[in-house]
Design a protein around this motif. Structure first.
Motif, mmCIF file in Angstrom:
data_model
loop_
_atom_site.group_PDB
_atom_site.id
_atom_site.type_symbol
_atom_site.label_atom_id
_atom_site.label_comp_id
_atom_site.label_asym_id
_atom_site.label_seq_id
_atom_site.Cartn_x
_atom_site.Cartn_y
_atom_site.Cartn_z
ATOM 1 N N ILE A 108 1.324 -1.106 -0.198
ATOM 2 C CA ILE A 108 0.248 -0.388 -0.096
ATOM 3 C C ILE A 108 0.963 1.331 0.266
ATOM 4 C CG2 ILE A 108 -1.785 1.118 1.274
ATOM 5 C CD1 ILE A 108 -2.595 -1.191 2.035
ATOM 6 N N ASP A 109 0.761 1.968 -0.721
ATOM 7 C CA ASP A 109 1.762 2.975 -1.082
ATOM 8 C C ASP A 109 0.573 4.746 -0.804
ATOM 9 O OD1 ASP A 109 0.807 3.219 -3.550
ATOM 10 O OD2 ASP A 109 2.270 3.421 -4.879
ATOM 11 N N ALA A 110 -0.448 4.720 -0.456
ATOM 12 C CA ALA A 110 -1.468 5.839 -0.509
ATOM 13 C C ALA A 110 -2.793 5.672 -0.416
ATOM 14 C CB ALA A 110 -1.590 6.050 -2.183
ATOM 15 N N PHE A 111 -3.819 6.462 0.066
ATOM 16 C CA PHE A 111 -4.563 6.652 1.452
ATOM 17 C C PHE A 111 -5.365 7.544 -0.057
ATOM 18 C CE2 PHE A 111 -2.787 3.536 3.539
ATOM 19 C CZ PHE A 111 -3.666 2.940 3.808
ATOM 20 N N ARG A 112 -6.428 7.619 -0.247
ATOM 21 C CA ARG A 112 -7.329 8.849 -1.042
ATOM 22 C C ARG A 112 -8.979 8.796 -1.068
ATOM 23 N NH1 ARG A 112 -7.918 10.937 -7.713
ATOM 24 N NH2 ARG A 112 -9.332 12.291 -6.548
ATOM 25 N N TRP A 113 -9.367 9.898 -0.160
ATOM 26 C CA TRP A 113 -10.686 9.479 -0.440
ATOM 27 C C TRP A 113 -11.479 9.948 -2.028
ATOM 28 C CZ3 TRP A 113 -13.820 8.311 3.944
ATOM 29 C CH2 TRP A 113 -13.348 8.493 5.316
ATOM 30 N N TRP A 114 -12.684 8.859 -2.442
ATOM 31 C CA TRP A 114 -12.939 8.845 -4.039
ATOM 32 C C TRP A 114 -14.280 9.376 -3.629
ATOM 33 C CZ3 TRP A 114 -9.779 8.793 -8.557
ATOM 34 C CH2 TRP A 114 -8.424 8.187 -8.501
ATOM 35 N N SER A 115 -15.263 9.913 -4.592
ATOM 36 C CA SER A 115 -16.726 9.994 -5.590
ATOM 37 C C SER A 115 -16.590 8.633 -6.172
ATOM 38 C CB SER A 115 -16.595 11.493 -5.316
ATOM 39 O OG SER A 115 -16.511 11.589 -6.534
ATOM 40 N N PRO A 116 -17.839 8.512 -6.252
ATOM 41 C CA PRO A 116 -18.037 7.620 -7.192
ATOM 42 C C PRO A 116 -17.915 8.015 -8.466
ATOM 43 C CG PRO A 116 -19.343 7.060 -5.652
ATOM 44 C CD PRO A 116 -18.856 8.212 -6.066
ATOM 45 N N ALA A 117 -18.333 9.327 -8.843
ATOM 46 C CA ALA A 117 -17.937 9.964 -9.818
ATOM 47 C C ALA A 117 -16.605 10.348 -10.690
ATOM 48 C CB ALA A 117 -18.372 11.715 -10.077
ATOM 49 N N GLU A 118 -15.850 10.779 -9.625
ATOM 50 C CA GLU A 118 -14.311 10.436 -9.872
ATOM 51 C C GLU A 118 -13.705 9.207 -10.553
ATOM 52 O OE1 GLU A 118 -12.964 14.150 -6.733
ATOM 53 O OE2 GLU A 118 -13.424 12.186 -5.760
ATOM 54 N N MET A 119 -13.803 7.734 -9.600
ATOM 55 C CA MET A 119 -13.836 7.029 -9.947
ATOM 56 C C MET A 119 -14.257 6.532 -11.940
ATOM 57 S SD MET A 119 -14.225 4.103 -7.116
ATOM 58 C CE MET A 119 -15.313 5.223 -5.489
ATOM 59 N N ALA A 120 -15.310 7.450 -12.301
ATOM 60 C CA ALA A 120 -15.942 7.110 -13.132
ATOM 61 C C ALA A 120 -14.770 7.485 -14.131
ATOM 62 C CB ALA A 120 -17.461 6.781 -13.205
ATOM 63 N N GLY A 121 -13.993 8.523 -13.932
ATOM 64 C CA GLY A 121 -14.290 9.739 -14.637
ATOM 65 C C GLY A 121 -12.267 9.606 -15.047
ATOM 66 N N TYR A 122 -12.081 8.621 -13.968
ATOM 67 C CA TYR A 122 -10.446 8.695 -13.963
ATOM 68 C C TYR A 122 -9.963 7.948 -14.972
ATOM 69 C CZ TYR A 122 -6.011 6.908 -12.108
ATOM 70 O OH TYR A 122 -4.857 6.909 -12.135
ATOM 71 N N ARG A 123 -8.767 8.813 -15.735
ATOM 72 C CA ARG A 123 -8.209 7.821 -16.418
ATOM 73 C C ARG A 123 -6.884 7.702 -16.754
ATOM 74 N NH1 ARG A 123 -12.676 6.737 -17.408
ATOM 75 N NH2 ARG A 123 -14.344 7.897 -18.510
ATOM 76 N N GLY A 124 -5.989 7.254 -15.385
ATOM 77 C CA GLY A 124 -4.822 7.198 -15.462
ATOM 78 C C GLY A 124 -4.684 5.433 -15.533
ATOM 79 N N PRO A 125 -3.657 5.853 -15.352
ATOM 80 C CA PRO A 125 -2.952 3.848 -15.257
ATOM 81 C C PRO A 125 -3.599 3.157 -13.744
ATOM 82 C CG PRO A 125 -1.698 5.637 -13.830
ATOM 83 C CD PRO A 125 -2.005 6.311 -14.271
ATOM 84 N N ASP A 126 -3.554 3.583 -13.129
ATOM 85 C CA ASP A 126 -4.347 2.600 -11.993
ATOM 86 C C ASP A 126 -5.751 2.213 -12.658
ATOM 87 O OD1 ASP A 126 -2.283 3.537 -10.299
ATOM 88 O OD2 ASP A 126 -2.880 5.084 -8.906
ATOM 89 N N LEU A 127 -6.306 0.778 -11.604
ATOM 90 C CA LEU A 127 -7.764 0.174 -11.649
ATOM 91 C C LEU A 127 -8.336 0.588 -10.262
ATOM 92 C CD1 LEU A 127 -6.192 -2.546 -13.490
ATOM 93 C CD2 LEU A 127 -7.020 -0.857 -14.266
#
Length: 152
Positions: A108-127
């Protein structure tokens, strides 16, 4: 068939953000998942959830949160043929995670609070784990806690 059983805590704030932890992958980014981990011999699911949330996020779980999802995966982890995940919904205020163990040793290398909309719109390298986490969270928010856990 030997399955690894784990629990995950969906820590949800009043503004419907969830706390996720990022597990790094070898050179390919990472996977954002709800905090949690493996059930140890003699532990109940809630005991495991209580221990894992304290270890990974420094969160003290009071009471017994509702069980909302049950997921079985054929994806093997070393020493197992597949995995079983049970998810619990934990309502809380946002807080700054402070692990009580070395989470870096668990990848584990990070923590973050995410909204469902932020997750749905995420286009980065992570899954996200599971891949459709944003949709599942949106459905949970819209429909409330199901009368019995949803299998997926």
């Amino acid at each position: 068939m030997r399955l690894r059983h784990s629990v995950r805590g969906i820590l949800m704030s009043p503004d419907q953000h969830v706390l996720l932890c990022r597990h790094r992958l070898d050179g390919t980014g990472g996977v954002w998942t709800a905090p949690g981990g493996g059930v140890e011999d003699g532990e109940t699911l809630v005991d495991t959830l209580r221990r894992e949330l304290l270890e990974e996020a420094g969160f003290v779980l009071a009471g017994r949160p509702p069980h909302v999802w049950h997921r079985t995966s054929g994806r093997a982890v070393p020493g197992y043929d597949g995995t079983v995940h049970d998810y619990f919904l934990v309502r809380t205020q946002r807080f700054e995670p402070r692990a009580t163990v070395d989470v870096g040793a668990e990848g584990i290398d990070a923590f973050r609070w995410w909204s469902p909309a932020e997750m749905a719109g995420y286009r980065g390298p992570d899954l996200f784990g599971p891949r459709d986490l944003a949709g599942r969270l949106a459905a949970l928010i819209a429909g409330g806690v199901p009368a019995r856990p949803i299998e997926f």
